[in-house]
Design an enzyme around this catalytic site. Structure first.
Site, PDB file in Angstrom:
ATOM      1  N   THR A 130       1.642  30.906   4.234  1.00  0.00           N
ATOM      2  CA  THR A 130       2.665  31.413   5.151  1.00  0.00           C
ATOM      3  C   THR A 130       2.107  31.787   6.527  1.00  0.00           C
ATOM      4  O   THR A 130       2.854  32.105   7.444  1.00  0.00           O
ATOM      5  CB  THR A 130       3.393  32.633   4.540  1.00  0.00           C
ATOM      6  OG1 THR A 130       2.399  33.567   4.120  1.00  0.00           O
ATOM      7  CG2 THR A 130       4.233  32.239   3.349  1.00  0.00           C
ATOM      8  N   GLY A 131       0.758  31.724   6.688  1.00  0.00           N
ATOM      9  CA  GLY A 131       0.158  31.953   8.009  1.00  0.00           C
ATOM     10  C   GLY A 131       0.348  30.719   8.875  1.00  0.00           C
ATOM     11  O   GLY A 131       0.714  29.651   8.380  1.00  0.00           O
TER      12      GLY A 131
ATOM     13  N   LYS B   8       5.240  37.302  -0.988  1.00  0.00           N
ATOM     14  CA  LYS B   8       6.137  36.345  -0.342  1.00  0.00           C
ATOM     15  C   LYS B   8       6.620  35.279  -1.324  1.00  0.00           C
ATOM     16  O   LYS B   8       7.092  34.220  -0.930  1.00  0.00           O
ATOM     17  CB  LYS B   8       5.456  35.706   0.880  1.00  0.00           C
ATOM     18  CG  LYS B   8       5.208  36.739   1.977  1.00  0.00           C
ATOM     19  CD  LYS B   8       4.988  36.150   3.337  1.00  0.00           C
ATOM     20  CE  LYS B   8       4.885  37.282   4.365  1.00  0.00           C
ATOM     21  NZ  LYS B   8       4.329  36.863   5.630  1.00  0.00           N
TER      22      LYS B   8
ATOM     23  N   GLU C  20     -13.560  31.425   8.376  1.00  0.00           N
ATOM     24  CA  GLU C  20     -14.865  31.606   8.992  1.00  0.00           C
ATOM     25  C   GLU C  20     -15.117  33.105   9.163  1.00  0.00           C
ATOM     26  O   GLU C  20     -14.181  33.871   9.325  1.00  0.00           O
ATOM     27  CB  GLU C  20     -14.815  30.939  10.378  1.00  0.00           C
ATOM     28  CG  GLU C  20     -16.135  30.770  11.061  1.00  0.00           C
ATOM     29  CD  GLU C  20     -15.974  30.052  12.416  1.00  0.00           C
ATOM     30  OE1 GLU C  20     -14.942  29.419  12.662  1.00  0.00           O
ATOM     31  OE2 GLU C  20     -16.918  30.163  13.225  1.00  0.00           O
TER      32      GLU C  20
ATOM     33  N   TYR D  73     -16.235  14.934  12.508  1.00  0.00           N
ATOM     34  CA  TYR D  73     -15.240  14.168  13.274  1.00  0.00           C
ATOM     35  C   TYR D  73     -15.926  13.017  14.020  1.00  0.00           C
ATOM     36  O   TYR D  73     -15.378  11.931  14.168  1.00  0.00           O
ATOM     37  CB  TYR D  73     -14.528  15.022  14.324  1.00  0.00           C
ATOM     38  CG  TYR D  73     -13.877  16.294  13.835  1.00  0.00           C
ATOM     39  CD1 TYR D  73     -13.519  16.472  12.508  1.00  0.00           C
ATOM     40  CD2 TYR D  73     -13.587  17.310  14.737  1.00  0.00           C
ATOM     41  CE1 TYR D  73     -12.920  17.656  12.089  1.00  0.00           C
ATOM     42  CE2 TYR D  73     -12.984  18.493  14.326  1.00  0.00           C
ATOM     43  CZ  TYR D  73     -12.659  18.666  12.999  1.00  0.00           C
ATOM     44  OH  TYR D  73     -12.063  19.818  12.607  1.00  0.00           O
TER      45      TYR D  73
ATOM     46  N   GLU E 152     -28.503  19.996   9.352  1.00  0.00           N
ATOM     47  CA  GLU E 152     -28.825  20.685  10.593  1.00  0.00           C
ATOM     48  C   GLU E 152     -29.990  21.633  10.365  1.00  0.00           C
ATOM     49  O   GLU E 152     -30.407  21.850   9.224  1.00  0.00           O
ATOM     50  CB  GLU E 152     -27.593  21.428  11.138  1.00  0.00           C
ATOM     51  CG  GLU E 152     -27.054  22.496  10.217  1.00  0.00           C
ATOM     52  CD  GLU E 152     -25.737  23.112  10.715  1.00  0.00           C
ATOM     53  OE1 GLU E 152     -24.902  22.400  11.277  1.00  0.00           O
ATOM     54  OE2 GLU E 152     -25.562  24.321  10.523  1.00  0.00           O
TER      55      GLU E 152
ATOM     56  N   HIS F 175     -23.389  28.029  14.193  1.00  0.00           N
ATOM     57  CA  HIS F 175     -23.281  28.306  12.761  1.00  0.00           C
ATOM     58  C   HIS F 175     -24.220  29.448  12.418  1.00  0.00           C
ATOM     59  O   HIS F 175     -25.378  29.445  12.835  1.00  0.00           O
ATOM     60  CB  HIS F 175     -23.727  27.093  11.943  1.00  0.00           C
ATOM     61  CG  HIS F 175     -22.652  26.056  11.797  1.00  0.00           C
ATOM     62  ND1 HIS F 175     -22.954  24.748  11.554  1.00  0.00           N
ATOM     63  CD2 HIS F 175     -21.306  26.143  11.835  1.00  0.00           C
ATOM     64  CE1 HIS F 175     -21.824  24.063  11.461  1.00  0.00           C
ATOM     65  NE2 HIS F 175     -20.808  24.887  11.634  1.00  0.00           N
TER      66      HIS F 175
END
Lengths: 367, 292
Positions: free
Chosen positions: B17-18, B43, B98, B159, B209, B246
């Protein structure tokens, strides 16, 4: 957040971990004439080897010790204050810490029979590394193992280790370290130093009197905007829509002989708010950036928001700007930026990295 | 079959619902991802784009047979949301949020392991098997079904990989984003092993990474793999002891640097590039050689 020893010792007291009596330099009682130890309050490591810890026998020598410490720098850092503690009469120095081990994905308790030294130099047979499952916590068999290694009764060990564990857990620390951990003639354990790092995503410790911090104001300002900034010493400010993309972009720019002044990971907030994005660009201008490189690929946010901020802050200025954008509302974003000759827009990562590093000399763009 | 998620998955969004949750729900419906329910305490009974919202995960599992949960709730509520999902029997969880406190992450990762739950994140961009199920923030319009598996910590860098693959019209079996935090659930090794066994996957792209020592284990796994692996480690030029975006991307010692990691992977037979754009040429060569 890394804590100063003075702050860490306050937490130790709150969790019943024994420490020596101590005062900040300004609060040291003038009528107390005892052997003390003066310690530079710095956030960098290795202060002892750089002359930041001085033992004195009486109050007369204390003043000159304080002066000596204040005149020094430690890995470039000046002492924020000086913490003065009564000297401890000890027979042995141990080491005790709890860290977070990324590979084990759990806390790791480290104990050494030899303390007061660099822990990496201690031989394996004098060292214990015990993973603590965060769902179960500290167990009594662990206390027994430590007791055997240190040759001290389990009752003596239990108090300090379980209190340190409680502190680690309750304050959401990512590191708590006591080095050295003194053993006195009477067989008591006392924390000589306190090194604590608490999680920035958690709440800051309450009931601790914090010393002022000399922070890198640029990185702090960016953090206040909800993004992450790293200052470097080159020319280009690189702004990207994510941490991984930022690292990859930095690699590419450097491989084309460009240098970075700053690397910004926009994070989730700035990209939805034109004004925040504009403030961020202003910070980068203040930092003395020579060129700007925006690289964003949005799946959820809209490209047009950031494009508007770029147009308003950088459009028509003397700054060379390269914008590589893709994703939601990219057409509108392009249109917003198309009228400025100092702004070069492309959708190719390779092209963008070459352009910002080497310059573009076609179609009225910058050289 | 692809890995982790497929057309038979039954997806639940905790925090539907956010505003972000609603956006994910809408996209899943448009591209026919198998979204069955949402959960937001207090909800229950509402609908989001026609998807039923329940008060608890248990109810969503009981009524809609949900087995995969995407968690999009404020960071300090993540631990409770994930524990609730695990206790309700959910077996695949993506934590998209996050900024989750690290002590919360440790507890929920350990709890997920005890219950043999695949937990991605915190701070994960998600998992997607194109054309089958999308539990990630990667837009379906740029994805194409095919035979390449992708495993990465980072979403935004993924991406770019998708972009490179799209340009060459190479399809994807599954993309798995593990999350950028220092403590995350599923390890790269487990995903590589799944890709090795998956008949829909012919080759794998591995994106790592700086920070941590995951690649030591990854290198061991690579030695046992027959499928080709193409790799890139981001952060070759990152300064030491600085957190690079990060929370997990920080070089504490030489073993956590990009060059050391690259070396480890190369020694284990992976083809490793220095900058991400070089993957394009590498993949082109690979596919040309496959055609011959």
């Amino acid at each position: 957040m890394k804590l100063f020893e003075y702050e860490g010792k306050q937490l130790f007291k709150a969790y019943d971990i024994p420490v020596a009596n101590g005062w900040l330099a300004a609060n040291y009682p003038n009528d107390l004439n005892k052997p003390v130890i003066a310690k530079a309050q710095v956030l960098t490591g290795g202060r002892g080897k750089q002359g930041g810890i001085i033992a004195v026998n009486d109050i007369k020598s204390l003043a000159s010790a304080l002066k000596t410490i204040y005149e020094k720098t430690f890995n470039g850092e000046m002492a924020t204050d000086i913490y003065i503690e009564e000297q401890i009469d000890f027979t042995k120095e141990f080491y005790l810490s709890i860290i977070i081990d990324r590979n084990l994905k759990s806390p790791l308790l480290i104990v050494s029979y030899e303390g007061g030294v660099n822990i990496e130099e201690v031989p394996h047979d004098k060292l214990l590394k015990i993973p603590i499952n965060p769902l179960l916590g500290l167990q009594s068999y662990m206390i027994n193992k430590i007791s055997t290694l240190l040759m001290i009764a389990p009752e003596k060990v239990e108090g300090i280790v379980s209190n340190l564990w409680n502190l680690f857990k309750m304050e959401q620390a990512s590191l708590v370290e006591i080095n050295p951990l003194f053993l006195t003639k009477d067989g008591d354990l006392i924390a000589g130093d306190a090194k604590i790092i608490v999680d920035e995503a958690a709440d800051t410790p309450t009931n601790v009197n914090l010393l002022p911090r000399k922070v890198n104001s640029f990185e702090q300002n960016i953090s206040n905007l909800g993004a992450v900034g790293v200052e470097m010493d080159g020319d280009i400010s690189i702004v990207t829509s994510g941490a991984g993309l930022g690292l990859a972009t930095l690699d590419l720019v450097r491989s084309k002989d460009g240098t970075a002044r700053a690397l910004i990971d926009l994070g989730g907030h700035v990209i939805h708010d034109v004004n925040l994005a504009r403030e961020l660009i202003v910070e980068l201008k203040k930092l003395g950036s020579k060129k700007f490189y925006f690289n964003f690929y949005f799946q959820v946010a809209e490209c047009s928001t950031l494009a508007e901020a770029i147009a308003k802050e950088l459009g028509g200025t003397h700054y060379p700007v390269v914008v590589r954008l893709k994703g939601k509302k990219e057409k509108i974003a392009r249109q917003l930026l198309s009228e400025y000759s100092n702004v070069y827009v492309t959708d190719s990562l390779e092209d963008a990295c070459i352009s910002i590093s080497k310059g573009v000399c076609e179609n009225g763009h910058y050289c | 079959m692809a890995i982790i998620v497929n057309e038979k998955s039954k997806i639940l969004i905790q925090g539907i619902t956010g505003s972000v949750g609603k956006g994910f729900a809408k996209r899943m419906l448009v591209y026919h991802s198998p979204l069955v329910a949402g959960v937001t305490p207090n909800k229950g009974g509402q609908f989001v784009h026609g998807v039923p919202v329940y008060n608890s995960v248990e109810e969503a599992v009981y009524k809609e047979y949900a087995d995969t949960s995407l968690i999009i709730v404020p960071p300090k509520l993540v631990e409770q949301a994930a524990l609730e999902a695990i206790d309700a029997g959910i077996k695949t969880i993506v934590v998209y949020s996050e900024g989750v406190p690290i002590h919360d992450s440790m507890r929920l990762v350990q709890y997920a392991n005890l219950h043999r739950v695949n937990l991605f994140g915190p701070n994960s961009a998600g998992v997607v098997s194109p054309g089958k199920a999308n539990v990630s923030d990667i837009d379906d319009s740029i994805l194409r079904q095919g035979k390449i598996g992708v495993v990465s910590r980072s979403g935004t860098l993924t991406y770019e990989i998708v972009e490179i693959l799209k340009k060459q019209q190479i399809g994807i079996s599954t993309i798995v984003c593990l999350g950028g935090d220092p403590i995350v659930g599923v390890h790269q090794r487990d995903i590589l092993e799944l890709f090795e066994q998956d008949e829909d996957t012919d080759a794998v792209i591995y994106i790592g990474e700086i920070g941590g020592t995951d690649e030591v284990t990854v290198a061991e796994t690579l030695k046992g793999m027959n499928k080709p692996v193409f790799a890139y480690i981001a952060g070759q030029y990152a300064p030491k002891n600085k957190r690079m975006g990060h929370a997990g991307a920080i070089i504490n010692n030489e073993n956590e640097s990009a060059s050391r990691k690259r070396e480890l992977l190369e020694l284990s037979g992976a083809k490793v590039v220095k900058v991400v754009t070089e993957l394009e040429g590498l993949l082109k060569n690979y596919f040309n050689s496959q055609k011959v």
